[in-house]
Design a protein around this motif. Structure first.
Motif, PDB file in Angstrom:
ATOM      1  N   TYR A   1      -3.893   4.410   6.841  1.00  0.00           N
ATOM      2  CA  TYR A   1      -5.288   3.670   6.555  1.00  0.00           C
ATOM      3  C   TYR A   1      -5.453   2.937   8.229  1.00  0.00           C
ATOM      4  O   TYR A   1      -4.833   2.815   9.049  1.00  0.00           O
ATOM      5  CB  TYR A   1      -4.347   2.229   6.060  1.00  0.00           C
TER       6      TYR A   1
ATOM      7  N   ILE B   1      -0.236   8.916   3.207  1.00  0.00           N
ATOM      8  CA  ILE B   1      -1.555   8.240   3.418  1.00  0.00           C
ATOM      9  C   ILE B   1      -1.578   7.185   4.708  1.00  0.00           C
ATOM     10  O   ILE B   1      -0.646   6.679   5.010  1.00  0.00           O
ATOM     11  CB  ILE B   1      -1.608   7.198   2.104  1.00  0.00           C
TER      12      ILE B   1
ATOM     13  N   GLU C   1      -5.649  10.786   3.209  1.00  0.00           N
ATOM     14  CA  GLU C   1      -4.643  11.253   2.472  1.00  0.00           C
ATOM     15  C   GLU C   1      -4.469  12.831   2.778  1.00  0.00           C
ATOM     16  O   GLU C   1      -5.154  13.589   2.666  1.00  0.00           O
ATOM     17  CB  GLU C   1      -4.906  11.104   1.066  1.00  0.00           C
TER      18      GLU C   1
ATOM     19  N   ARG D   1       0.862  -1.129  -0.035  1.00  0.00           N
ATOM     20  CA  ARG D   1      -0.036  -0.025  -0.012  1.00  0.00           C
ATOM     21  C   ARG D   1       1.083   1.105   0.026  1.00  0.00           C
ATOM     22  O   ARG D   1       1.722   1.208   0.856  1.00  0.00           O
ATOM     23  CB  ARG D   1      -0.922   0.174   1.096  1.00  0.00           C
TER      24      ARG D   1
ATOM     25  N   ARG E   1      -9.293   5.352   4.849  1.00  0.00           N
ATOM     26  CA  ARG E   1      -8.071   5.933   4.270  1.00  0.00           C
ATOM     27  C   ARG E   1      -7.914   7.505   4.305  1.00  0.00           C
ATOM     28  O   ARG E   1      -8.880   8.154   3.828  1.00  0.00           O
ATOM     29  CB  ARG E   1      -7.776   5.538   2.796  1.00  0.00           C
TER      30      ARG E   1
END
Length: 437
Positions: A170, A168, A177, A149, A175
């Motif tokens: 998770y 980014i 950003e 990822r 998610r």
């Protein structure tokens, strides 16, 4: 003063590159059934000058047996000119990872790019190169975790200047950003932009920059398609979407509505077994269901014609000038209601059409004497032929900011200099006016 001006220009102009993942080219990311082979989409809008609805664009996408995009075709019909189609070919490796995108259009501009992706020995993406016809490259580099990822992205201009970094994070199906945009002059931060995704769909966006602050929210239906978006900043904008679906939950008709206009999309979907759902043909009943127009029929797109009138040896034109490139100098600007003696250049390139027209995209480049050139991409959203000047409204493709370009039909004398036009960047208290010569 020059430094302050440069920062303001960078905030308005600097192009920001959206986060890219390798799976953005498959059917799933486009919310299409896995057995789709091809889509043909026509876009219509009401054109008052033509007296009815006109077809503005045609978009065709083809997919392979694994559900990945292999070819794309896009053609936009301008009110002022006939555009050239953009054609691209998408290539993959044995792991269905995209390796390159080839621009195979018959007509290209100097901003047309081929794209190349690189991967490490673990099959994790490491780099994306956007290659221009002159051989220069803009590059994105990626850092990935042990699951492959992407956790960090760095974007560099064709001059190898860091323009942005994206982090980014998770958390299950969520998610986040966080993109930081930098000035390519001194490395200072222009702004921070945060997008939150849930199940790979954007649910919120926050912009905090030197120029302005705004937030956006998004609502989806049970089939995963966007039905409402709301943007709040100095003003609030609400956009609504309506759909009609086939029996596999693919939309085949779409209505997009803002406060000022309606757009209608009709899509034909072709499956692997040859079955076809939907149609790219104009649907009057769907339009009548969602909007109210006097003439709900397709008419030929009426091009703007050229007219010339002569009065006492003075020639005035009432048609849009035809050009693909302009270059001006300036010796003074107006910022915060104060005129200052600052010199530089403004350059305009039409990037996807054979002339400046509504619906086309342009690259605007501004240079202050003694500073580096700053650039940004804009869409031409409106044109008006006024008594003594031509007026274009252009909208940034990355920021909720409009600017205005005026070209005078006759030169005007300002502060003892002949002025050809004005460029008004931004709006309100932070608007900057360039006196173009």
């Amino acid at each position: 003063m020059k430094k302050v001006l440069y920062i303001f220009i960078a905030m308005i102009l600097t192009t920001t590159l959206g986060f890219s993942q390798s799976n953005e080219y498959n059917l799933s990311s486009r919310n299409l059934n896995k057995k789709v082979r091809k889509t043909i989409q026509h876009y219509y809008t009401y054109d008052k000058n033509s007296g009815g609805f006109v077809k503005k664009s045609v978009s065709i996408n083809s997919y392979n047996d694994n559900g990945y995009l292999t070819e794309s075709y896009y053609l936009y019909h301008s009110t002022y000119s006939d555009g050239s189609p953009t054609k691209k070919r998408y290539n993959y490796n044995s792991e269905n990872q995209i390796t390159s995108i080839d621009n195979v259009s018959s007509k290209k501009t100097k901003y047309s790019t081929d794209v190349k992706f690189s991967y490490n020995s673990k099959g994790h993406v490491t780099k994306k190169e956007m290659i221009y016809p002159d051989g220069s490259k803009a590059v994105d580099t990626y850092t990935t975790d042990n699951k492959g990822r992407i956790i960090k992205k760095e974007s560099y201009t064709s001059k190898n200047q860091l323009s942005s970094e994206t982090e980014i994070r998770y958390n299950g199906s969520k998610r986040t950003e966080i993109r930081t945009s930098y000035s390519t002059k001194d490395g200072s931060i222009n702004g921070t932009y945060t997008t939150v995704y849930k199940n790979d769909k954007s649910v919120g966006y926050t912009s905090e920059s030197k120029w302005s602050n705004s937030t956006s929210s998004y609502v989806y239906d049970k089939k995963g398609n966007l039905i409402k978006s709301t943007s709040k900043g100095k003003k609030t904008y609400v956009y609504d979407y309506n759909y009609a679906y086939d029996n596999k939950d693919n939309w085949v008709k779409k209505h997009y509505k803002s406060s000022s206009y309606d757009s209608f999309y009709f899509r034909e979907i072709i499956f692997k077994n040859g079955k076809i759902t939907g149609s790219a043909d104009f649907d009057r009943n769907f339009i009548n269901r969602h909007a109210n127009y006097d003439n709900v029929a397709v008419v030929p797109l009426k091009k703007k014609s050229s007219t010339t009138t002569t009065t006492t040896k003075k020639r005035t034109t009432n048609y849009m000038p035809s050009f693909t490139y302009k270059s001006w100098t300036y010796s003074f600007i107006n910022m915060n209601k104060k005129v200052s003696s600052i010199s530089g250049t403004v350059k305009l390139d039409v990037t996807d059409n054979d002339r400046m027209s509504v619906g086309s995209y342009i690259k605007l480049r501004v240079k202050i004497e003694g500073n580096q050139e700053t650039s940004g991409k804009y869409e031409v959203v409106d044109y008006k032929a006024q008594t003594d000047q031509h007026k274009w409204t252009i909208r940034s493709v990355t920021k909720n900011v409009n600017s205005t370009l005026y070209i005078f039909k006759e030169k005007k004398t300002v502060k003892g200099m002949d002025i050809l036009g004005l460029l008004l960047m931004g709006s309100g208290e932070k608007q900057i006016t360039f006196y173009l010569m």
